[in-house]
Scaffold this motif. Structure first.
Motif, PDB file in Angstrom:
ATOM      1  N   MET A   1       0.808  -1.223   0.000  1.00 36.96           N
ATOM      2  CA  MET A   1       0.000   0.000   0.000  1.00 36.96           C
ATOM      3  C   MET A   1       0.841   1.272   0.000  1.00 36.96           C
ATOM      4  O   MET A   1       0.322   2.355  -0.260  1.00 36.96           O
ATOM      5  CB  MET A   1      -0.940  -0.006   1.212  1.00 36.96           C
ATOM      6  CG  MET A   1      -1.882  -1.199   1.251  1.00 36.96           C
ATOM      7  SD  MET A   1      -2.874  -1.409  -0.256  1.00 36.96           S
ATOM      8  CE  MET A   1      -4.042  -0.055  -0.072  1.00 36.96           C
TER       9      MET A   1
ATOM     10  N   ALA B   1      -0.896   0.185  -4.867  1.00 41.52           N
ATOM     11  CA  ALA B   1      -2.047   0.551  -4.046  1.00 41.52           C
ATOM     12  C   ALA B   1      -3.271   0.825  -4.904  1.00 41.52           C
ATOM     13  O   ALA B   1      -4.395   0.446  -4.555  1.00 41.52           O
ATOM     14  CB  ALA B   1      -1.715   1.763  -3.189  1.00 41.52           C
TER      15      ALA B   1
ATOM     16  N   LYS C   1      -6.478  -1.525  -4.040  1.00 39.80           N
ATOM     17  CA  LYS C   1      -7.559  -0.928  -3.238  1.00 39.80           C
ATOM     18  C   LYS C   1      -8.953  -1.465  -3.569  1.00 39.80           C
ATOM     19  O   LYS C   1      -9.728  -1.756  -2.652  1.00 39.80           O
ATOM     20  CB  LYS C   1      -7.531   0.596  -3.370  1.00 39.80           C
ATOM     21  CG  LYS C   1      -6.531   1.255  -2.426  1.00 39.80           C
ATOM     22  CD  LYS C   1      -6.602   2.775  -2.493  1.00 39.80           C
ATOM     23  CE  LYS C   1      -5.600   3.404  -1.527  1.00 39.80           C
ATOM     24  NZ  LYS C   1      -5.642   4.891  -1.589  1.00 39.80           N
TER      25      LYS C   1
ATOM     26  N   SER D   1      -2.344  -0.780   6.246  1.00 39.12           N
ATOM     27  CA  SER D   1      -2.667  -0.256   4.919  1.00 39.12           C
ATOM     28  C   SER D   1      -2.434   1.242   4.782  1.00 39.12           C
ATOM     29  O   SER D   1      -2.382   1.766   3.668  1.00 39.12           O
ATOM     30  CB  SER D   1      -4.133  -0.570   4.584  1.00 39.12           C
ATOM     31  OG  SER D   1      -5.000   0.067   5.509  1.00 39.12           O
TER      32      SER D   1
END
Length: 220
Positions: free
Chosen positions: A59, A65, A69, A124
């Motif tokens: 992340m 990321a 996501k 995260s």
């Protein structure tokens, strides 16, 4: 938050079991002996630290990321499941008695709320080092909590404390001294809930007393 505060918060202030009340299923199931509690704690420590590190690294990379996501929860579970498989294989190869004792609760580490919760809530959105420290602190807090429950249950239920393997502390003399037998119910499922409730009540009472003292000190 300093590195020290980040590491120590999981031990008391944000203890995953006694404060957040997460991971109750494995905690109550495997806490029949200190050996089982320590074995589960070691497994959770490895998985939590490594999953926090890997997820934080993923992340922290903008391109990765952006890809992860939309499907981050399945990705987290794949990472965690891979690490749990490693733990299961190592235990099966080198700690066969512990492996047999923990049984199905080793693969169930995959769905432990503590691990997935820390991945989503902390790893995260924080740097790798912070995530590793968070994982260590939370895992040690979890291990300490289930160790306390295990000692309480095994002592009251059997009059012994199985530290590891053949290292067993025999405390049956305490029961002989007061003229009663160990209460076997405490090593049964019902005893797990009763033990957890009693210990949690004590933790809450101590926390409330501490808050009262701090409040009186601030008022002065």
């Amino acid at each position: 938050m300093t590195n020290k505060e980040n590491l120590l918060k999981g031990l008391v202030k944000e203890n995953p079991l006694f404060v957040s009340v997460l991971g109750m299923c494995p905690s109550l199931a495997v806490s029949t002996s200190l050996e089982n509690a320590l074995g589960m704690g070691m497994g959770v420590l490895f998985v939590l630290v490594m999953s926090n590190l890997i997820i934080s690294l993923i992340m922290s990379n903008e391109k990765l990321a952006a890809l992860v996501k939309p499907v981050r929860i399945p990705v987290y579970i794949v990472v965690i499941a891979t690490l749990v498989t490693i733990v299961e294989m190592v235990m099966h190869a080198f700690l066969i008695s512990l492996y047999n004792s923990l049984g199905v609760f080793i693969p169930l580490i995959v769905v432990n709320c503590i691990i997935l919760g820390r991945a989503e809530a902390f790893a995260s959105s924080n740097k790798p080092l912070d995530s590793v420290l968070d994982g260590i602190g939370m895992a040690l807090g979890f291990t300490a909590a289930i160790a306390i429950i295990a000692i309480f249950r095994e002592f009251l239920g059997k009059g012994t404390i199985t530290v590891w393997g053949n290292l067993v502390i025999n405390l049956k003399g305490a029961f002989t001294f007061i003229g009663i037998e160990p209460i076997g119910m405490f090593v049964q499922p019902a005893g797990a809930f009763l033990s957890f409730g009693l210990i949690l009540a004590a933790v809450v009472a101590i926390g409330n007393k501490r808050k009262e003292k701090l409040a009186k000190g601030a008022a002065k």
